[in-house]
Design an enzyme around this catalytic site. Structure first.
Site: not given
Ligand SMILES: Nc1ncnc2c1ncn2[C@@H]1O[C@H](COP(=O)(O)OP(=O)(O)O)[C@@H](O)[C@H]1O
Ligand SMILES: [Mg+2]
Lengths: 752, 226, 88, 88
Positions: A58, A106-109, A551
């Site tokens: 995740h 997402s907050h699926n599970h 995400n």
């Molecule tokens: N499917 C994706 N497409 C583009 N960028 C993504 C995708 N999944 C994650 N990212 C990017 O990777 C970085 C880390 O994502 P995430 O862990 O979800 O952020 P956060 O720590 O804010 O929850 C973020 O900048 C996010 O926008």
């Protein structure tokens, strides 16, 4: 208490042979060995807690990273992009000094386990990402997918999810302006609860998640830290360190939207007074994530005293505090001279705020507990140097058979009566039926800037009262198309969201996505994932709309059965004056209906094939992104020059679905004539992409036709707004009353 | 000279800024009031806006009712200060016993957001003078706890005294007794209703109607002519 | 320390849609023989110091003025047996 | 006929925003000495026929599967004394 000595860094160095429960925490053997290698000793319990959550799928994107890179490599040139992938959310320039940030998560599970709270905290999390960029959140959207509409568990999950999204978003004062609701048996046991948010700020207010300036203070503010949502940390705490502890803490958190509303207001007030150097929300992996990301993105190191974290439960171990995912918390980096003012603002809003550490001029993240140093790491190794997997992927062998099972060969209606019956069945089917029962549980009006909301093609928010500047957003995804061909399916999702934005008159600017797939350990799923990303990245390059963030949600699967690959794409657009927005509803009798684009016999993955034949096979509709761009330009120009009074994009359900929706919304019927070269069935049900229906006032007919002609967009006159039925000449007529009953009764009957 | 109309911000208020905008659009001067401050800063009237003050925890309006600003509002309302409670503001007014009855969860148990048709039953209050009695208007409604209840005696009395200010038409969206959407106190200076007039003051925005604007022009005229 | 419980229920004459929704769902879940369901609120207060008459009187006031809206709700105040015993 | 009461409370480790909001308001209302407040739900079920072991077991199932979500909530089932006595 019979607690063994505190597992400090020193203690860890002296006791190299102590076995830590790395496997229970979800780490692989080689991952654990890498931690040992990085540290040059065994990790302390607290360090292991941090690495294990930050290196989880995740948080680390270990399976997806190698593919996600394409979004950067293939990024189109765009002047609009102010902050790209890698921050909490991307930021886009929308003109007049305004910047907009948006993202889908997402907050699926959790939403399957506890639908209300799972969905509610999903909204809470995405909104904190938006605040963390420096923006005031202005709207939310919620793309949702559930199991079969008539499955008993859907009756448990859906109402809870909807109430949770509404309960949280409504209480925050964020209008809900869009989303999706899709039913398909493949989501049984794995509902998809995606939530997106948009925020607005001035360019100069953009904030980033980094800690710099030695001596600056690290302030944790918001809710107290509790034992909820800890998952693995309790194993660490109980089995290794203190057997008396409860061995499992709940993995579900309860949200407090009221607390989050206070968090929004006090954060924005602190931004306004320029009190914040860097900021990060606490989401997945809680303090582990916030401290390691802030420190690794900044210039110096960081020292944190964990004893200063305000707790809801005084029995928490340091490992649990580091891993807790308690909601409604933020972390800010503030210059020493401004700390008092920052704390004052928090107090004004009744928000608990505590200095828990400071930025150092070293490059280590050091965390203390009861006087002992329990973490001493290079924060980059925690936040950024997680494992990267090149998981094997392979086109599944069933793909050919699936594509060969051509939907175009399904039996078609033989008589006008049959055609009519299938139209009624389509507009009443759960996926095509009105979602009012759901969307009326969301506040659309709050903040007084909503120009368009459900069931319009895209949501639209005014962001400047003087000039009328506004932004539009649409989210789309079609798992059925993506199952037939993930590359094309992802592009169709992009094309549809792009088209939806343009249909309302806004210019598409940028993309966010939420990629929902099954297990990455299945090569077939991994292939779907790789194909979808390739399709989306290629498509964004061609359309000139950069991916600003998103995400990934993997492991949406029960046993061997994965969900349909479901890339959900959000497109953000800008409109210079919301007064020229184009609505879906027919406005005036006598206006001429034109179909823009080409209609081919394309039924693979279509709503018709699902509703009438319960069939999924063949190829999805073809994508022509140049055509999409041209269609978009025409729709935007027509809105700018006042040539059309309503417009609706065509997607699942085809033309008849679109016409019925425009008619019901406007309370005005339509007379349709099947144009030469098409049969009624294909005209009504085909799902060819790149199309829209527009209503043109008679006075604009010539001008509109000339414009389409000059630019080379096929345009076909198909009828007129008229009467109180939808009348397909020579075939059948259905009264608006009958259509309304069919379209609006389905969902309440299933769920109420 | 124009009128100064205060809008109270409680923690969790949502429609405070919108209400200020509506007041501005009507031509009056909005004044932000803070829940912790007893001082009303010489405003000529007060609006308690919509939202989820204190998260609607315990009961909608129950915690806000005890805020410092409400001490003054209650005292001055009794002395004739015009007070309008919209949605959460209405709930606060019933909790403060400035208006009779109470508010409960919608009978269908869901949040409801819709464009609602209403009839203005009483056009003599401080906040409704710019309407005609019997006028039908459309105003957005959005609430979780919008079910107005009171005992039969109170309901009869309200009706007999013409104190039902607004009634739901076509659809009763929350199970309110006798379709009551809003009421007034005896003097007509304190009015509360569930629907949101401040969301119906601009074409284009929301439902695109401006049926809510007369609330704010009514009070402005009354104050300026006073 | 002792626990005092305040139960707040809607007055009997007021419609309780939540209770009704539960009751309506019962047959679907295979439960028969429950003729009425009412849903209310339960507050558990942890009181420092002894729960004597005076303390109870104060909690009664609190319930009357704050925890319940007596226009629409009834309430009861009681010292929780279990907690009281466990505290011995 | 007898009354069975099902009390549903959030598990102790789960955040209870409602209870917290109430507790934070107490000092303002002049109430001191209450160190914690939790808010939960109370269901009053009117049961036809005798409340024997079997009936209680069934209500226990009902509470577990429907009235409470045991991921985040605990519950207790009890026959209400007062009602039981009054019924005599
Ligand atoms: N499917 C994706 N497409 C583009 N960028 C993504 C995708 N999944 C994650 N990212 C990017 O990777 C970085 C880390 O994502 P995430 O862990 O979800 O952020 P956060 O720590 O804010 O929850 C973020 O900048 C996010 O926008
Ligand atoms: Mg984030």
């Amino acid at each position: 208490m019979s607690r063994t000595p505190l597992d400090t860094v020193e203690h860890a160095a002296e006791t190299p042979d102590v076995e830590l429960p790395w496997a229970e925490l979800g780490l692989k053997k080689d991952e654990y060995e890498r931690v040992v290698e990085i540290l040059g000793r065994r990790p302390t319990g607290a360090e292991l807690a941090m690495y294990s959550v930050m290196w989880s799928e995740h948080c680390s994107y270990k399976s997806s990273k190698v593919h996600l890179r394409q979004f950067g490599e293939k990024a189109p040139q765009s002047d609009a992009l102010l902050v790209g992938i890698g921050e909490n959310a991307g930021v886009v320039d929308v003109g007049q000094g305004y910047a907009v940030t948006f993202k889908v998560e997402s907050h699926n599970h959790p939403s399957y386990v506890e639908p209300y709270q799972g969905a509610a905290t999903g909204v809470g999390g995405i909104v904190r990402d938006i605040i963390a960029m420096g923006a005031r959140p202005v709207a939310v959207v919620d793309p949702l997918r559930f199991g079969a509409a008539d499955h008993p568990d859907t009756k448990r999950v859906l109402p809870g999810v909807v109430a949770g999204i509404g309960g949280y978003g409504n209480c925050l004062g964020l209008p809900n302006i869009g989303g999706e609701v899709v039913f398909d048996a493949c989501y049984q046991g794995n509902p998809l609860v995606n939530a997106g948010a948009i925020g607005v700020m001035r360019h100069e207010d953009i904030h980033l998640a980094k800690a710099s300036g030695a001596g600056n203070k690290v302030i944790l503010y918001g809710a107290r830290t509790g034992g909820d949502g800890i998952g693995g940390a309790s194993i660490l705490a109980s089995e290794t360190f203190d057997d008396a502890k409860p061995s499992k803490r709940p993995a579900v958190q309860v949200g407090d939207p009221f607390q989050e509303k206070l968090l929004i207001e006090c954060t924005l007030e602190a931004f306004k007074e320029k009190l914040v150097v860097g900021i990060q929300d606490l989401g997945a992996a809680g303090l582990s994530c916030a401290t390691s990301e802030l420190a690794s993105n900044g210039s110096g190191g960081m020292r944190v005293t964990l004893d200063d974290v305000p707790l809801r439960d005084s029995t928490l171990s340091p490992e649990e505090i580091l891993m807790s995912e308690s909601q409604e918390r933020m972390c800010a980096v503030v210059e020493p001279a401004k700390v008092d003012r920052f704390l004052e603002i928090c107090e004004k809003w009744d928000v608990i705020a505590t200095v828990i550490g400071e930025v150092t001029d070293g490059d280590r993240l050091e965390i203390f507990w009861h006087g002992g140093k329990i973490v001493d790491v290079d924060p980059r190794t925690v936040a950024h140097d997680g494992p990267v997997y090149e998981r094997p992927y392979a086109r599944p062998e069933w793909q050919d058979a699936l594509q060969a099972d051509d939907a175009n060969k399904l039996p078609r209606p033989a008589t006008a009566e049959e055609l009519k019956a299938q139209v009624l069945k389509l507009v009443a089917s759960p996926n095509q039926a009105s979602k009012k029962w759901i969307t009326s549980q969301y506040d659309h009006f709050v903040q007084g800037n909503t120009v368009l909301a459900q069931p319009e093609d895209s949501g639209m928010i005014r962001i400047d009262e003087e000039t009328g500047l506004g932004v539009a957003i649409a989210t789309d995804g079609n798992g059925r198309y993506a199952k037939l061909d993930p590359y094309t399916g992802a592009q169709l999702a992009l094309a549809e969201a792009y088209r939806n934005v343009a249909t309302t008159g806004a210019k598409p600017l940028a993309v966010s996505d939420c990629l929902n797939f099954g297990s990455p350990e299945d090569p077939a799923v991994m292939w779907q994932f790789a194909e979808a990303i390739r399709g989306l990245a290629d498509g964004c390059l061609q359309l000139g709309t950069p991916v600003t963030g998103g995400n990934v949600s993997l492991y949406n699967q029960t046993g061997e059965a994965a969900i349909h690959p479901t890339p959900v794409v959000a497109v953000l657009g800008v409109i210079d004056d919301v007064a020229r927005r184009t609505p879906v509803a027919f406005q005036e009798e006598g206006q001429l209906l034109y179909l823009l684009g080409d209609t081919r016999e394309e039924f693979g993955g279509s709503a018709w094939s699902q509703v009438v034949h319960d069939h999924l096979g063949g190829l999805p509709p073809k994508v022509d992104l140049e055509r999409e761009r041209l269609l978009g330009e025409i729709l935007i120009s027509a809105s700018r020059d006042g040539m059309i009074d309503s417009a609706h994009d065509l997607s699942d359900g085809g033309l008849i679905q679109a016409v019925v929706e425009s008619a019901l919304l406007g309370g005005k019927g339509a007379r349709l004539v099947v144009p030469d070269g098409l049969d009624a069935f294909t005209l009504l049900f085909s799902e060819s992409a790149g199309r829209a229906v527009v209503a043109v006032p008679r006075s604009e007919e010539v001008r509109f036709n000339d414009m389409c002609g000059a630019r080379g967009l096929p345009v076909t006159r198909i009828g007129v707004v008229d009467g109180d039925s939808v009348d397909v000449q020579g075939e059948f007529a259905l009264s608006l009353a009958e259509l309304r009953e069919a379209h609006e009764a389905t969902i309440p009957a299933l769920l109420a | 000279m124009t009128a100064r109309i205060g809008v109270v911000t409680f923690p969790g208020s949502l429609d405070d800024r919108d209400t200020q905008r509506a007041i501005r659009l009507a031509g009056a001067e909005p004044v932000a009031l803070w829940h912790k401050d007893k001082d009303l800063h010489q405003v000529d009237a007060v609006v308690l806006p919509g939202g989820f003050s204190y998260g609607d925890y315990l009961r909608a309006g129950a915690i806000s009712r005890f805020s410092p600003v409400m001490e003054t509002v209650i005292e001055q309302a009794k002395a004739g200060l015009p007070v309008l409670g919209i949605c959460n503001g209405f709930q606060i007014l019933t909790e403060a016993h400035l208006l009779p009855g109470g508010m409960l969860g919608n009978d269908h148990l869901h949040f409801v957001c819709r464009e609602q048709k209403l009839r203005v039953e009483n056009a003599d209050t401080a906040w409704t003078a710019d309407y005609e009695a019997g006028q039908e208007i459309h105003i957005p409604l959005k609430n979780m706890d919008g079910r107005y209840v009171a005992d039969a005696y109170t309901l009869d009395k309200l009706e007999a005294e013409g104190r039902v200010a607004f009634r739901y038409l076509d659809v009763n969206p929350n199970g309110s007794l006798r379709d009551i959407a809003g009421i007034t106190n005896e003097a007509g200076n304190v009015v509360g209703l569930m629907p949101h007039p401040e969301h119906a003051v601009e074409p284009l925005i929301g439902t695109g109607r401006t049926d809510g604007l007369p609330f704010f022009t009514s009070i402005l005229k009354k104050l300026v002519n006073a | 320390m002792a626990r005092v419980v305040v139960d707040v229920m809607l007055k009997p004459e007021i419609l309780d849609p939540q209770g009704q929704a539960v009751q309506r769902a019962l047959p679907r879940l295979g439960f028969e023989g429950i003729s009425d369901v009412r849903q209310g609120k339960r507050f558990e207060l942890e009181v420092d110091g002894p729960v004597d008459e005076a303390a109870l009187a104060r909690i009664h006031d609190l319930a009357e003025s704050f925890l319940a809206n007596t226009v629409i709700e009834d309430f009861t105040v009681k010292v929780e047996e279990a907690a009281a015993e466990a505290a011995k």
